[in-house]
Design an enzyme around this catalytic site. Structure first.
Site, PDB file in Angstrom:
ATOM      1  CB  THR A  76      -2.009   6.087   7.872  1.00 22.00           C
ATOM      2  OG1 THR A  76      -2.709   6.904   6.934  1.00 22.00           O
ATOM      3  CG2 THR A  76      -2.720   4.772   8.024  1.00 22.00           C
ATOM      4  N   PRO A  83       7.801  18.947   8.327  1.00 27.24           N
ATOM      5  CG  PRO A  83       8.322  21.135   7.646  1.00 27.24           C
ATOM      6  CD  PRO A  83       8.668  19.698   7.387  1.00 27.24           C
ATOM      7  N   GLY A 140       7.633  11.910  10.682  1.00 28.02           N
ATOM      8  CA  GLY A 140       6.531  12.157   9.748  1.00 28.02           C
ATOM      9  C   GLY A 140       5.693  10.895   9.636  1.00 28.02           C
ATOM     10  CG  ASP A 188       2.446   5.095   6.743  1.00 22.52           C
ATOM     11  OD1 ASP A 188       3.230   4.656   7.588  1.00 22.52           O
ATOM     12  OD2 ASP A 188       1.211   4.983   6.832  1.00 22.52           O
TER      13      ASP A 188
HETATM   14  N1  LIG Z   1       8.576  20.164   3.473  1.00 17.96           N
HETATM   15  C1  LIG Z   1       7.691  19.481   2.779  1.00 17.96           C
HETATM   16  N2  LIG Z   1       6.724  20.107   2.056  1.00 17.96           N
HETATM   17  C2  LIG Z   1       5.788  19.418   1.374  1.00 17.96           C
HETATM   18  N3  LIG Z   1       5.738  18.063   1.317  1.00 17.96           N
HETATM   19  C3  LIG Z   1       6.671  17.393   2.023  1.00 17.96           C
HETATM   20  C4  LIG Z   1       7.691  18.064   2.762  1.00 17.96           C
HETATM   21  N4  LIG Z   1       8.469  17.122   3.357  1.00 17.96           N
HETATM   22  C5  LIG Z   1       7.987  15.923   2.968  1.00 17.96           C
HETATM   23  N5  LIG Z   1       6.917  16.069   2.176  1.00 17.96           N
HETATM   24  C6  LIG Z   1       6.048  15.029   1.553  1.00 17.96           C
HETATM   25  O1  LIG Z   1       4.826  14.954   2.282  1.00 17.96           O
HETATM   26  C7  LIG Z   1       4.236  13.677   2.054  1.00 17.96           C
HETATM   27  C8  LIG Z   1       3.344  13.268   3.217  1.00 17.96           C
HETATM   28  O2  LIG Z   1       4.040  13.316   4.385  1.00 17.96           O
HETATM   29  P1  LIG Z   1       3.838  12.340   5.624  1.00 17.96           P
HETATM   30  O3  LIG Z   1       3.864  10.947   5.224  1.00 17.96           O
HETATM   31  O4  LIG Z   1       4.854  12.768   6.642  1.00 17.96           O
HETATM   32  O5  LIG Z   1       2.399  12.730   6.209  1.00 17.96           O
HETATM   33  P2  LIG Z   1       0.932  12.184   5.962  1.00 17.96           P
HETATM   34  O6  LIG Z   1       0.694  11.956   4.515  1.00 17.96           O
HETATM   35  O7  LIG Z   1       0.031  13.107   6.672  1.00 17.96           O
HETATM   36  O8  LIG Z   1       0.925  10.823   6.741  1.00 17.96           O
HETATM   37  P3  LIG Z   1       0.665   9.286   6.275  1.00 17.96           P
HETATM   38  O9  LIG Z   1       1.610   9.037   5.139  1.00 17.96           O
HETATM   39  O10 LIG Z   1       0.993   8.482   7.507  1.00 17.96           O
HETATM   40  O11 LIG Z   1      -0.773   9.148   5.852  1.00 17.96           O
HETATM   41  C9  LIG Z   1       5.402  12.745   1.862  1.00 17.96           C
HETATM   42  O12 LIG Z   1       5.149  11.938   0.742  1.00 17.96           O
HETATM   43  C10 LIG Z   1       6.620  13.642   1.641  1.00 17.96           C
HETATM   44  O13 LIG Z   1       7.244  13.344   0.396  1.00 17.96           O
HETATM   45  C1  LIG Z   2     -17.496   2.233   7.463  1.00 20.75           C
HETATM   46  C2  LIG Z   2     -16.355   2.111   8.375  1.00 20.75           C
HETATM   47  C3  LIG Z   2     -15.255   1.310   7.806  1.00 20.75           C
HETATM   48  C4  LIG Z   2     -13.938   1.612   8.417  1.00 20.75           C
HETATM   49  C5  LIG Z   2     -12.886   0.875   7.683  1.00 20.75           C
HETATM   50  C6  LIG Z   2     -11.535   1.171   8.211  1.00 20.75           C
HETATM   51  C7  LIG Z   2     -10.496   0.362   7.511  1.00 20.75           C
HETATM   52  C8  LIG Z   2      -9.158   0.952   7.772  1.00 20.75           C
HETATM   53  C9  LIG Z   2      -8.059   0.166   7.149  1.00 20.75           C
HETATM   54  C10 LIG Z   2      -6.821   0.991   7.148  1.00 20.75           C
HETATM   55  C11 LIG Z   2      -5.758   0.355   6.323  1.00 20.75           C
HETATM   56  C12 LIG Z   2      -4.595   1.260   6.201  1.00 20.75           C
HETATM   57  C13 LIG Z   2      -3.594   0.724   5.257  1.00 20.75           C
HETATM   58  C14 LIG Z   2      -2.426   1.635   5.189  1.00 20.75           C
HETATM   59  C15 LIG Z   2      -2.107   2.328   4.150  1.00 20.75           C
HETATM   60  C16 LIG Z   2      -0.952   3.262   4.127  1.00 20.75           C
HETATM   61  O1  LIG Z   2       0.084   2.715   3.361  1.00 20.75           O
HETATM   62  C17 LIG Z   2      -1.343   4.590   3.495  1.00 20.75           C
HETATM   63  C18 LIG Z   2      -0.254   5.610   3.752  1.00 20.75           C
HETATM   64  O2  LIG Z   2      -0.302   6.083   5.033  1.00 20.75           O
HETATM   65  N1  LIG Z   2      -2.582   5.093   4.039  1.00 20.75           N
HETATM   66  C19 LIG Z   2      -3.676   5.181   3.302  1.00 20.75           C
HETATM   67  O3  LIG Z   2      -3.697   4.909   2.137  1.00 20.75           O
HETATM   68  C20 LIG Z   2      -4.920   5.666   4.015  1.00 20.75           C
HETATM   69  C21 LIG Z   2      -6.044   4.683   3.869  1.00 20.75           C
HETATM   70  C22 LIG Z   2      -7.184   5.058   4.764  1.00 20.75           C
HETATM   71  C23 LIG Z   2      -8.401   4.253   4.473  1.00 20.75           C
HETATM   72  C24 LIG Z   2      -9.593   4.624   5.288  1.00 20.75           C
END
Ligand SMILES: Nc1ncnc2c1ncn2[C@@H]1O[C@H](COP(=O)(O)OP(=O)(O)OP(=O)(O)O)[C@@H](O)[C@H]1O
Ligand SMILES: CCCCCCCCCCCCC/C=C/[C@@H](O)[C@H](CO)NC(=O)CCCCC
Ligand SMILES: [Ca+2]
Length: 502
Positions: free
Chosen positions: A199, A97, A153, A155
């Site tokens: 992401t 959530p 959710g 990654d």
């Molecule tokens: N109920 C919860 N409370 C706090 N943390 C949680 C809960 N459920 C899951 N998580 C943790 O939250 C972390 C981030 O979650 P999620 O990947 O869904 O979102 P995000 O970090 O915003 O997105 P992304 O990973 O795409 O950048 C996960 O590593 C997960 O372990």
């Molecule tokens: C000056 C302008 C330059 C703009 C450059 C943009 C480049 C973007 C490349 C994005 C690559 C994402 C790779 C994915 C990584 C995911 O496993 C991880 C978990 O969600 N996200 C990040 O670490 C989040 C990483 C976010 C990085 C910005």
């Protein structure tokens, strides 16, 4: 019933009233298509639509005024899963959530649950209460009851579910995850990703769009996309699995800084990305890797991995042949290792393109989802301006590998040791070096960097800078089909954040 020209094929034909128009509907059993067209003489651009019967999610009778009829000539399908055998009937759903913009619960309830119910899929839903809730739960549940696991959710949430499922599979098969050379047991239960994170790179790179309804339809239809998984170890201790990015230097530092700013939501990456770019730290270390020889592709290919990818299919066949020949034993130990020492702004190891809304073609546009390899991208020390040029190329169509300071290799295993840990191992009492490391960390403007960076492993920080990585070909499966060929990148590029900025 209608005879087609050539006299062989029979198809069912009928007419269907939709709104004010009357359509001619045909069911072509041989080609498995339900098609409908306007029977009036064809005009330019006239609608002519079809859907493969394998992709119909439900059949219901409605009257013209849209009220549902419970009796009559037509009945609701007795066997709702009759279209194909591989559709899930019972799913286990985990919702974070708090991921992304904290919309996970709403997205599932409003967009996904109604589609599952239409397709007669039952779901046991767990709204997580803390980090690792889903992962721990997967070690306890009666997994054989389910045809798939869905995570709502980002990654990080996907990573949790993946760790739960792969870990459970190894435990049930008696495989020690701490052994970096252990051949892992494949995980046949599919994972579906409903994107609701910051992401959503895994979803975007495997579906081509970050959209909850599209992902729900892939789950309902029962699509299957195999996925490579990298195992990460340090000193014979298992650390993590990775499917998207393992990044040291730039992406490690962005992540570390952004974790303190979680309250900012997805914006935290822009803030920390800018701050890290300005700090311009480089890191010294030694990289060793085994180049991938079994695969047809290369990271500089112009063609990308798409639905039904022949490079991935070829790898699958090789994998099957290798298993026939030598069981689950890894063959690569005899293969040569290449060693590179240097000063790097970023070291990225990617199992897939890592395309996401910020970067529609990703960190390595030609990386494959299921070929048993990862692309190793080395960005050597260069000027801030050159590094900016490199980053900007992630957001447009220009080749981000066409720089003298960027090298890319396709690998099947990889190791890294930072210069600092090498030096510390040889002289643990050298307090001067440690002090200097501290000094430089406290003065971000100083680019000469003695401190270590941290590894960003699919969006989570690893504790160790020295790691050993091995790609496991097609270790798991997703409810997806890869990116479809006719998916144009235009929409994605017009939405890319950098284009809005420039
Ligand atoms: N109920 C919860 N409370 C706090 N943390 C949680 C809960 N459920 C899951 N998580 C943790 O939250 C972390 C981030 O979650 P999620 O990947 O869904 O979102 P995000 O970090 O915003 O997105 P992304 O990973 O795409 O950048 C996960 O590593 C997960 O372990
Ligand atoms: C000056 C302008 C330059 C703009 C450059 C943009 C480049 C973007 C490349 C994005 C690559 C994402 C790779 C994915 C990584 C995911 O496993 C991880 C978990 O969600 N996200 C990040 O670490 C989040 C990483 C976010 C990085 C910005
Ligand atoms: Ca791969």
């Amino acid at each position: 019933m209608e005879q087609l020209p050539g006299g062989r094929r029979l198809r069912l034909a009928s007419s269907l009233g939709l709104g004010q128009r009357c359509w001619e509907v045909t069911l072509d059993e041989e080609r498995g298509l339900l098609a409908w067209r306007d029977p009036r003489p064809p005009r330019r651009g006239a609608d002519n639509c079809f859907v493969p019967t394998s992709e119909i999610i439900a059949v219901e009778e409605t009257e013209q005024n849209k009220k549902q009829r419970s009796t009559g000539k037509w009945q609701k399908m007795a066997k709702p899963h009759a279209f194909t055998e591989c559709r899930p009937k019972q799913l286990l759903v985990y919702i974070n959530p708090y991921g992304g913009k904290r919309q996970g619960k709403r997205i599932y309830e409003q967009k996904v649950a109604p589609l599952f119910s239409l397709a007669s899929i039952s779901a046991d839903v767990v709204v997580t209460e803390h980090a690792n809730h889903a992962k721990d739960n997967l070690f306890e549940v009666n997994i054989s009851k389910y045809d798939g696991v869905v995570c709502v959710g980002g990654d990080g949430m996907f990573s949790e579910v993946m760790h739960g499922l792969i870990g459970r599979m190894q435990k049930d098969s008696g495989i020690d995850q701490n052994n970096p050379k252990a051949p892992l047991a494949q995980c046949n239960i599919r994972i579906g990703i409903i994107p609701a994170g910051s992401t959503d790179c895994v979803c975007y790179s495997t579906v081509g769009i970050s959209d909850p309804v599209t992902s729900a339809l892939h789950i309902i239809i029962g699509d299957c996309q195999p996925l490579d998984v990298s195992s990460v170890h340090h000193n014979n201790t298992f650390l993590k699995y990775a499917v998207s990015l393992l990044g040291y230097g730039f992406y490690g530092d962005v992540l570390k800084d952004s974790e303190k700013k979680r309250w900012m939501g997805p914006m935290r990456y822009d803030y920390s990305g800018f701050k890290t770019f300005l700090s311009h730290h480089y890191y010294e270390g030694t990289i060793s890797f085994q180049p991938a020889k079994h695969t047809l592709g290369s990271p500089r290919d112009k063609d990308s991995c798409r639905t039904g990818c022949c490079v991935c299919k070829e790898s699958e066949q090789q994998l099957a042949e290798q298993r026939k020949k030598c069981g689950f034993k890894h063959e690569e130990d005899e293969d040569e290792w290449k060693v590179i020492k240097g000063k790097f702004l970023a070291i990225n190891v990617v199992n897939m393109s890592c395309a996401c809304p910020r970067s529609p073609k990703g960190l390595s546009p030609a990386a494959h989802l299921a070929d048993g390899t990862a692309d190793l991208i080395l960005v050597r020390k260069c000027s801030r301006f050159d590094f900016l040029r490199y980053l900007v190329r992630h957001t447009n169509r220009d080749d981000q590998f066409d720089f003298s300071f960027v090298d890319v290799y396709r690998v099947k295993s990889f190791q890294f040791t930072s210069k600092l840990s090498e030096d510390n191992e040889s002289s643990v009492t050298d307090i001067g070096k440690k002090r200097f490391g501290q000094f430089c960390r406290d003065h971000p403007a100083c680019c000469c960097n003695i401190a270590n960076s941290t590894w960003n492993c699919d969006g989570e920080t690893l504790d160790s800078s020295a790691i050993e990585v091995r790609v496991h070909c097609q270790l798991m499966k997703l409810f997806a089909r890869g990116i479809e060929e006719n998916c144009t990148d235009e929409a994605a590029y017009s939405h890319s954040s950098i284009e809005q900025l420039l």
